[in-house]
Design an enzyme around this catalytic site. Sequence first.
Site, PDB file in Angstrom:
ATOM      1  N   GLU A 152       5.448  98.977  -8.782  1.00 31.38           N
ATOM      2  CA  GLU A 152       6.507  99.751  -8.140  1.00 31.38           C
ATOM      3  C   GLU A 152       6.658 101.175  -8.655  1.00 31.38           C
ATOM      4  OE1 GLU A 152       8.250  99.046  -5.639  1.00 31.38           O
ATOM      5  OE2 GLU A 152       8.239  96.881  -5.362  1.00 31.38           O
TER       6      GLU A 152
ATOM      7  N   SER B 221      47.828  49.359 -22.649  1.00 31.93           N
ATOM      8  CA  SER B 221      47.921  48.919 -24.047  1.00 31.93           C
ATOM      9  C   SER B 221      47.261  49.868 -25.032  1.00 31.93           C
ATOM     10  CB  SER B 221      47.272  47.534 -24.194  1.00 31.93           C
ATOM     11  OG  SER B 221      47.982  46.561 -23.455  1.00 31.93           O
TER      12      SER B 221
END
Length: 634
Positions: A39, A298
Amino acid sequence: MRAADGSLLRAYMVDDGRWRLAMPGPADPLYLAMLVDYEDRRFATHAGVDPRAVGRALWQIVTKGRVVSGGSTLTMQVARLLEGGSTGRWSGKLRQTRVALALERQLSKAQILDLYLTLAPMGGNIEGLRAATLAYFGKEPTRLTPAEAALLVALPQSPELRRPDRAPLAAEAARNRVLDRMAQDGVITSDTARAAKTDAIPTRRRPFPALAPHLTDRALAERPDLARQNLTIEVPLQASLESLAATALRGQRSELSLAILVADHRDGRILASVGSRGFSEAGEGFVDMTQALRSPGSTLKPLIYALAFDQGLAHPETLIDDRPTDFNGYQPGNFDGIFRGPVRVTDALQMSLNLPAVLLTEALGPAKVMAALRRSGVTPALPGGHAGLAIALGGLGMTLQDLVQLYAGLANGGRAQPLHWRPEAVPRGSHITAPAAAWQVGHILSGLAPPPGAPLNRLAYKTGTSYGHRDAWAIGFDGAHVIGVWVGRPDGTPVPGAFGGDTAAPVLFEAFQRLKPILAPQSSPPPETLLADASTLPQPLRHFTRRSQGLAPDRDAPEMAFPPDGAELDMTVEGLPVRVRQGQPPFTWLVNGTPLLSGTRRSDALLPGLGKGFSDITVIDSKGRSARVVVRLD
């Protein structure tokens, strides 16, 4: 959202519906070399615009009559991506040139490159290198193959036409052109390029990581301003337990859900948090059941026994009576309806008998139990705001995280350890009980037999089942970790036949197996621990005696005349007829803890709007005395 090891835990789309993720660290060096060569070869030396590239592009237009190569630098491409503009017109090029020059004055080359790696279009709603590698390859961009790197270099030039999931042939051709160029320029060898061309193109998008969705949503809601958030979650464990939650209830009712919470009780770090059987954006899977207030059944009994040991009311070898007892109109029974007479406190806790727990709660005082809960770092919800003896059997609201934090304190020698899911040092909290009392409870719980098929280890654990079988619990710990499991329906409706020991405990043991194959040893008993058998206990500790035992029974307390406890009845359109005998009017009638009628002076009533399934019906008279039954409506 990042996990404890820095890996991606969950990703979120940005506001415009795109996947755009910041780089976690340096990108793969080969990819960067390919990108710059393809690029913008003079990226490191130009000031935002490359005059040579611009001149070459103009000469090609003049001599060939078409665009052969562009003159845009990486900096100019970043300018275009920031502006969202087009490159087709000279006006756009000039604007991008001005922005590129400004970027070069304000930012370093590394910062400009990082912007490109974050914003480059990669097809569909995927932007940036990291989002692309996760979507197409399922991995981070730190190590890429030559074929992967070449594809990612080619994609931004024509992201929609080269999408590998929609146009694999076009993507392959573009990748191969990049490979040929890299071989020509000496970035890779010709042999490497030929081998890379044989690699398959990914033809589908992979889902982005979405582990611990309930917890990450909470973290985002708490700190929406942070682009990156670090959590204490461990990815392999979280993924394994989410899989367990999805499969553990296979073959059972589809509406059942499951939640699991894992913490290191030595420092309070939450290592895994599974909020439901399966996460969904709508429906009950969206509810985080680690945070839902439910009756703990419980599971508070270990705290009650630890407080009794701490206060000198009992010892693991103390005998305590398990027989019908009237507590000013409150007459609890055991789950199986059987009373066993005098039993050791150790056996009473291991068998989860109700009467001994209520006896000790009465002796301690419910307020003392509530104070200990608050010292553990939790804030339980009390119906009506008043703590009575029923808290011993689950008559209050707590979350799974509350229970895990409570047990973390018991596992820590009786000192609270606040749980946290952000990587921060959190000091220990207050003392819940003395170390000896906490050790005694842990020792008792480690003597419980595992559920069928579970490893024969000495995991200290407790199960619980709330009123009407609405919640099944199992909480356990070893010398390092604590895990809590909840099973039930998110809407709170009953689950007939669901018990903590049968439903939640097997999941708890499997969760520990997935956490580690061998348990960490429990601590040794503190020096002050009284280790004695029944015959050598001090006389006051040999047999627990109820202090209010001499009080005359309240013979005028209300009793449910109809329906009888455990009855199965047909639904009627008008409602359920009920009748109380004795008691002092006016009466208040509750169904599943919600008042339906109040201030009635008649002994009979009609309760409207009851649904099918189990219903918990309670009547309270003007003196606060109550009677309760559980029935099933068909």
